[in-house]
Motif scaffolding. Sequence first.
Motif, PDB file in Angstrom:
ATOM      1  N   MET A 274      31.221 -57.675  -5.018  1.00 42.68           N
ATOM      2  CA  MET A 274      32.202 -58.026  -3.985  1.00 42.68           C
ATOM      3  C   MET A 274      32.502 -59.513  -4.004  1.00 42.68           C
ATOM      4  O   MET A 274      33.642 -59.933  -3.799  1.00 42.68           O
ATOM      5  N   MET A 275      31.456 -60.319  -4.267  1.00 43.44           N
ATOM      6  CA  MET A 275      31.671 -61.761  -4.397  1.00 43.44           C
ATOM      7  C   MET A 275      32.591 -62.061  -5.563  1.00 43.44           C
ATOM      8  O   MET A 275      33.292 -63.063  -5.572  1.00 43.44           O
ATOM      9  N   ASN A 276      32.584 -61.167  -6.572  1.00 45.39           N
ATOM     10  CA  ASN A 276      33.449 -61.353  -7.741  1.00 45.39           C
ATOM     11  C   ASN A 276      34.796 -60.651  -7.565  1.00 45.39           C
ATOM     12  O   ASN A 276      35.501 -60.405  -8.533  1.00 45.39           O
ATOM     13  N   GLY A 277      35.122 -60.271  -6.342  1.00 47.44           N
ATOM     14  CA  GLY A 277      36.445 -59.750  -6.055  1.00 47.44           C
ATOM     15  C   GLY A 277      36.610 -58.253  -6.225  1.00 47.44           C
ATOM     16  O   GLY A 277      37.718 -57.748  -6.218  1.00 47.44           O
ATOM     17  N   LYS A 278      35.522 -57.536  -6.382  1.00 46.19           N
ATOM     18  CA  LYS A 278      35.643 -56.079  -6.500  1.00 46.19           C
ATOM     19  C   LYS A 278      35.428 -55.433  -5.136  1.00 46.19           C
ATOM     20  O   LYS A 278      34.860 -56.042  -4.227  1.00 46.19           O
ATOM     21  N   TYR A 279      35.836 -54.162  -5.036  1.00 39.25           N
ATOM     22  CA  TYR A 279      35.645 -53.360  -3.822  1.00 39.25           C
ATOM     23  C   TYR A 279      36.120 -54.140  -2.584  1.00 39.25           C
ATOM     24  O   TYR A 279      37.213 -54.691  -2.588  1.00 39.25           O
ATOM     25  N   CYS A 280      35.262 -54.235  -1.549  1.00 34.03           N
ATOM     26  CA  CYS A 280      35.650 -54.924  -0.307  1.00 34.03           C
ATOM     27  C   CYS A 280      36.045 -56.379  -0.562  1.00 34.03           C
ATOM     28  O   CYS A 280      36.875 -56.954   0.149  1.00 34.03           O
ATOM     29  N   GLY A 281      35.418 -56.952  -1.606  1.00 33.81           N
ATOM     30  CA  GLY A 281      35.628 -58.366  -1.916  1.00 33.81           C
ATOM     31  C   GLY A 281      37.039 -58.699  -2.355  1.00 33.81           C
ATOM     32  O   GLY A 281      37.411 -59.873  -2.417  1.00 33.81           O
ATOM     33  N   ALA A 282      37.849 -57.660  -2.680  1.00 33.47           N
ATOM     34  CA  ALA A 282      39.241 -57.904  -3.048  1.00 33.47           C
ATOM     35  C   ALA A 282      39.987 -58.579  -1.904  1.00 33.47           C
ATOM     36  O   ALA A 282      40.861 -59.422  -2.119  1.00 33.47           O
ATOM     37  N   CYS A 283      39.675 -58.184  -0.688  1.00 31.38           N
ATOM     38  CA  CYS A 283      40.273 -58.847   0.483  1.00 31.38           C
ATOM     39  C   CYS A 283      39.275 -59.774   1.165  1.00 31.38           C
ATOM     40  O   CYS A 283      39.640 -60.840   1.648  1.00 31.38           O
TER      41      CYS A 283
ATOM     42  N   GLY B 174      37.336 -64.675   1.837  1.00 30.93           N
ATOM     43  CA  GLY B 174      37.394 -65.941   2.553  1.00 30.93           C
ATOM     44  C   GLY B 174      38.810 -66.436   2.773  1.00 30.93           C
ATOM     45  O   GLY B 174      39.025 -67.390   3.500  1.00 30.93           O
ATOM     46  N   ILE B 175      39.787 -65.780   2.117  1.00 27.66           N
ATOM     47  CA  ILE B 175      41.193 -66.178   2.289  1.00 27.66           C
ATOM     48  C   ILE B 175      41.932 -65.112   3.099  1.00 27.66           C
ATOM     49  O   ILE B 175      42.467 -65.384   4.163  1.00 27.66           O
ATOM     50  N   MET B 176      41.905 -63.878   2.591  1.00 25.32           N
ATOM     51  CA  MET B 176      42.566 -62.791   3.319  1.00 25.32           C
ATOM     52  C   MET B 176      41.746 -62.347   4.530  1.00 25.32           C
ATOM     53  O   MET B 176      42.281 -62.076   5.594  1.00 25.32           O
ATOM     54  N   ALA B 177      40.458 -62.244   4.318  1.00 24.73           N
ATOM     55  CA  ALA B 177      39.542 -61.863   5.400  1.00 24.73           C
ATOM     56  C   ALA B 177      38.250 -62.633   5.190  1.00 24.73           C
ATOM     57  O   ALA B 177      38.066 -63.260   4.149  1.00 24.73           O
ATOM     58  N   PHE B 178      37.341 -62.571   6.159  1.00 26.01           N
ATOM     59  CA  PHE B 178      36.103 -63.354   6.027  1.00 26.01           C
ATOM     60  C   PHE B 178      35.386 -62.993   4.728  1.00 26.01           C
ATOM     61  O   PHE B 178      35.396 -61.851   4.294  1.00 26.01           O
ATOM     62  N   ALA B 179      34.805 -64.007   4.092  1.00 26.99           N
ATOM     63  CA  ALA B 179      34.192 -63.814   2.782  1.00 26.99           C
ATOM     64  C   ALA B 179      33.003 -62.855   2.869  1.00 26.99           C
ATOM     65  O   ALA B 179      32.329 -62.780   3.892  1.00 26.99           O
ATOM     66  N   SER B 180      32.770 -62.133   1.774  1.00 30.48           N
ATOM     67  CA  SER B 180      31.714 -61.111   1.816  1.00 30.48           C
ATOM     68  C   SER B 180      30.318 -61.701   1.808  1.00 30.48           C
ATOM     69  O   SER B 180      29.351 -60.959   1.952  1.00 30.48           O
ATOM     70  N   ASN B 181      30.180 -63.011   1.650  1.00 28.49           N
ATOM     71  CA  ASN B 181      28.841 -63.581   1.785  1.00 28.49           C
ATOM     72  C   ASN B 181      28.636 -64.243   3.151  1.00 28.49           C
ATOM     73  O   ASN B 181      27.761 -65.075   3.322  1.00 28.49           O
ATOM     74  N   THR B 182      29.467 -63.866   4.106  1.00 30.28           N
ATOM     75  CA  THR B 182      29.282 -64.347   5.475  1.00 30.28           C
ATOM     76  C   THR B 182      29.312 -63.156   6.431  1.00 30.28           C
ATOM     77  O   THR B 182      29.719 -62.061   6.044  1.00 30.28           O
ATOM     78  N   ARG B 183      28.907 -63.362   7.648  1.00 38.24           N
ATOM     79  CA  ARG B 183      28.989 -62.378   8.728  1.00 38.24           C
ATOM     80  C   ARG B 183      28.393 -61.017   8.333  1.00 38.24           C
ATOM     81  O   ARG B 183      28.996 -59.959   8.561  1.00 38.24           O
ATOM     82  N   CYS B 184      27.185 -61.064   7.755  1.00 38.43           N
ATOM     83  CA  CYS B 184      26.526 -59.861   7.229  1.00 38.43           C
ATOM     84  C   CYS B 184      26.498 -58.723   8.236  1.00 38.43           C
ATOM     85  O   CYS B 184      26.800 -57.573   7.922  1.00 38.43           O
ATOM     86  N   GLY B 185      26.116 -59.071   9.483  1.00 39.96           N
ATOM     87  CA  GLY B 185      25.868 -58.040  10.485  1.00 39.96           C
ATOM     88  C   GLY B 185      27.118 -57.314  10.966  1.00 39.96           C
ATOM     89  O   GLY B 185      27.008 -56.306  11.646  1.00 39.96           O
ATOM     90  N   ASP B 186      28.304 -57.801  10.608  1.00 38.78           N
ATOM     91  CA  ASP B 186      29.513 -57.113  11.048  1.00 38.78           C
ATOM     92  C   ASP B 186      29.701 -55.777  10.329  1.00 38.78           C
ATOM     93  O   ASP B 186      30.161 -54.806  10.928  1.00 38.78           O
ATOM     94  N   CYS B 187      29.376 -55.733   9.040  1.00 37.84           N
ATOM     95  CA  CYS B 187      29.499 -54.472   8.286  1.00 37.84           C
ATOM     96  C   CYS B 187      28.155 -53.764   8.184  1.00 37.84           C
ATOM     97  O   CYS B 187      28.082 -52.538   8.285  1.00 37.84           O
ATOM     98  N   HIS B 188      27.092 -54.549   7.981  1.00 32.16           N
ATOM     99  CA  HIS B 188      25.754 -53.959   7.935  1.00 32.16           C
ATOM    100  C   HIS B 188      25.315 -53.730   9.380  1.00 32.16           C
ATOM    101  O   HIS B 188      24.728 -54.596  10.006  1.00 32.16           O
TER     102      HIS B 188
END
Lengths: 112, 258
Positions: free
Chosen positions: A78-87, A90-104
């Motif tokens: 996801m950090m490399n732009g796959k799956y959820c990381g496509a959006c 950090g630009i389109m939506a919050f980056a996948s290495n932040t706000r862990c507890g929102d999805c987990h």
Amino acid sequence: MKNYCAIIAITLSTAMPALAAENHGGDVVYTKAVKTVLFSHKLHVEEKKLSCDLCHARNFVMQSLKAQENDDFTMKSMMNGKYCGACHNGIMAFASNTRCGDCHTGVKRGGA
Amino acid sequence: MKPTKHDLSMKNNEGTENVPMAERRHFLKMGLAITGIFAGGTIFSALSVIDKVFASTDEFTDKYPYKPHYGMMLFQNRCIDCERCIAACGETNHVPQEGYRTRILMREMPDAVGLKREFIPVLCNHCNVPQCTRVCPTKATYKNPENGIVMMNTSKCIGCLTCQLGCPYNARYFNEEKHAVDKCNFCFDTRLSLGEKLTACAAACPTGCRVFGDLSDKTSDLYKAVHQLERPIWVLRPEAGTRPNVFYSKDVTAVTFK
């Protein structure tokens, strides 16, 4: 009778886009690679008004939970732009290495 | 008009004994410790304590009394409540379903900006001034003199549960099978004494939330994680005065994935 069928077919086809938006996938709770990761169609489709083809079938196939069968369904991907990381970059939506507890959402909440 | 210069080294230090607690706390909030009072109590001399561990006194951070001095750091924002730690702990230490050695607390703030939910893993803090060992009537629970782990001698435990009342962290449960109180012992009997370097929970954690190590070793990951000026760290319930060896922090920067 033939006409009747045609009318039904036409009404169905015109109603399809609206139906698709309402009949979204609901809550998808991933269990791999870690338990209880929530993807809410309600949040993404109804509240954020995102179209289906933003994710389907570019990043996710239409079948729910199919993505987690892939070995590369990881946070690193996801950090490399796959799956959820496509959006979630950090630009389109919050980056996948932040706000862990929102999805987990945690085992205690049962993913909901 | 020029402000008056006070050369504190030329003045007589009147001692900090009479500084009220509220005043000390006020200074501590600013990251300062009062080191002296001058000029009839009107001037405070203060020193930055940001690089010190707040929970421990100065002499304690300078010198860890145990060798190895086991401790743990928990990066609170990394916990995702996957509960692999709880599963690994239960398997390793035969923790029954109704018991726990480590748990994960949850806090939800729907009105928060950004992240709205966080998880806080808790376990025995292996305090330097443990209340549980102090109140135990049979000395069934004790602080290991070599490594500082708060341990249980199950054969001595009479199940009076006084230690549960004494523990500020609710880290103890009664094990029906052993007929004794059971608690986290940093996997000493099941892993550390067998040559493993990590506890079961730290080894099982997929996010790097739990950093386990030896605080007396300056090259250890734990020592490096705890002693950083840039990183605020804290302990749970510092007012209990037990000087825990389990520290909490959050990543200042975003999480990196291996």
